[in-house]
Design a protein around this motif. Structure first.
Motif, PDB file in Angstrom:
ATOM      1  N   GLY A  89      10.047   8.147   8.011  1.00  0.00           N
ATOM      2  CA  GLY A  89       9.643   8.658   6.704  1.00  0.00           C
ATOM      3  C   GLY A  89       8.193   8.421   6.532  1.00  0.00           C
ATOM      4  O   GLY A  89       7.543   8.094   7.401  1.00  0.00           O
ATOM      5  N   MET A  90       7.759   8.800   5.262  1.00  0.00           N
ATOM      6  CA  MET A  90       6.205   8.987   5.017  1.00  0.00           C
ATOM      7  C   MET A  90       6.015   8.309   3.765  1.00  0.00           C
ATOM      8  O   MET A  90       6.931   8.276   2.781  1.00  0.00           O
ATOM      9  N   VAL A  91       4.704   7.798   3.670  1.00  0.00           N
ATOM     10  CA  VAL A  91       4.191   6.975   2.224  1.00  0.00           C
ATOM     11  C   VAL A  91       3.272   8.122   1.927  1.00  0.00           C
ATOM     12  O   VAL A  91       2.434   8.391   2.662  1.00  0.00           O
ATOM     13  N   TRP A  92       3.461   8.593   0.602  1.00  0.00           N
ATOM     14  CA  TRP A  92       2.428   9.255  -0.071  1.00  0.00           C
ATOM     15  C   TRP A  92       1.789   8.468  -1.253  1.00  0.00           C
ATOM     16  O   TRP A  92       2.167   7.814  -2.021  1.00  0.00           O
ATOM     17  N   LEU A  93       0.325   7.922  -0.646  1.00  0.00           N
ATOM     18  CA  LEU A  93      -0.536   6.992  -1.497  1.00  0.00           C
ATOM     19  C   LEU A  93      -1.142   8.049  -2.397  1.00  0.00           C
ATOM     20  O   LEU A  93      -1.862   8.770  -1.909  1.00  0.00           O
ATOM     21  N   LEU A  94      -0.951   7.981  -3.668  1.00  0.00           N
ATOM     22  CA  LEU A  94      -1.507   8.859  -4.676  1.00  0.00           C
ATOM     23  C   LEU A  94      -2.758   7.923  -5.522  1.00  0.00           C
ATOM     24  O   LEU A  94      -2.240   6.790  -6.078  1.00  0.00           O
ATOM     25  N   THR A  95      -3.752   8.394  -5.256  1.00  0.00           N
ATOM     26  CA  THR A  95      -4.957   7.515  -6.028  1.00  0.00           C
ATOM     27  C   THR A  95      -5.751   8.593  -6.770  1.00  0.00           C
ATOM     28  O   THR A  95      -5.806   9.739  -6.503  1.00  0.00           O
ATOM     29  N   PRO A  96      -6.294   8.138  -8.015  1.00  0.00           N
ATOM     30  CA  PRO A  96      -7.241   9.049  -8.767  1.00  0.00           C
ATOM     31  C   PRO A  96      -8.401   9.523  -8.082  1.00  0.00           C
ATOM     32  O   PRO A  96      -8.839   9.051  -7.207  1.00  0.00           O
ATOM     33  N   LYS A  97      -8.538  10.899  -8.420  1.00  0.00           N
ATOM     34  CA  LYS A  97      -9.713  11.458  -7.590  1.00  0.00           C
ATOM     35  C   LYS A  97     -11.136  10.808  -8.049  1.00  0.00           C
ATOM     36  O   LYS A  97     -11.229  10.223  -8.876  1.00  0.00           O
ATOM     37  N   THR A  98     -12.125  11.119  -7.333  1.00  0.00           N
ATOM     38  CA  THR A  98     -13.663  10.613  -7.368  1.00  0.00           C
ATOM     39  C   THR A  98     -13.842  10.999  -9.012  1.00  0.00           C
ATOM     40  O   THR A  98     -13.778  11.987  -9.331  1.00  0.00           O
ATOM     41  N   GLY A  99     -14.590   9.970  -9.635  1.00  0.00           N
ATOM     42  CA  GLY A  99     -15.125  10.098 -10.755  1.00  0.00           C
ATOM     43  C   GLY A  99     -13.922   9.871 -11.764  1.00  0.00           C
ATOM     44  O   GLY A  99     -14.430   9.963 -13.146  1.00  0.00           O
TER      45      GLY A  99
END
Length: 143
Positions: A89-99
């Motif tokens: 399986g995979m983990v998608w780490l979702l983080t706010p974009k730069t700025g």
């Protein structure tokens, strides 16, 4: 071309960027009111399954981890994300974009992933506000 078919196709395309396939079970961690609803709906439309929360009944194919600077220890969160993840399986780490508020530096992800036993394989623009980093357990890590 029908105007009704277009949104559904476009909606699926957003989830397809994350490699979501029909029938996959996707666990969502770190949800809050700043999460991208279009992306979430796209994943549901593409997988054909509702997103599961913190305690799934079975293993999941994908973990969607929404993460912001200040959410705590990223290594701990990544280790926790592996709890219900199926082999391969995979983990998608979702983080706010730069700025954006809560942006996480790529170096922080680069340091945390191997400590949690994961390697980063790719990054995508998951939505207008969120960046996605695909993390998997290296095949060589099995003993």
């Amino acid at each position: 071309m029908s105007a009704t078919a277009e949104p559904a196709e476009g909606q699926r395309a957003v989830g397809a960027r994350l490699g979501i396939k029909p029938g996959q079970m996707v666990q969502e961690l770190g949800y809050d009111d700043d999460c991208d609803e279009e992306l979430r709906e796209s994943i549901v439309a593409l997988s054909g399954n509702e997103l599961v929360g913190g305690e799934p009944d079975d293993v999941v194919d994908v973990v969607l981890l929404w993460w912001r600077d200040g959410d705590g220890d990223l290594v701990d969160a990544l280790v926790d994300a592996l709890t219900d993840l199926a082999d391969g399986g995979m983990v998608w780490l979702l983080t706010p974009k730069t700025g954006r508020p809560g942006h996480v530096e790529p170096s922080e992800i680069g340091d945390a992933a191997p400590t949690a036993g994961l390697s980063s394989t790719s990054s995508v623009s998951a939505s207008r506000e969120w960046q996605g980093t695909r993390l998997v357990a290296p095949k060589a890590a099995r003993k």
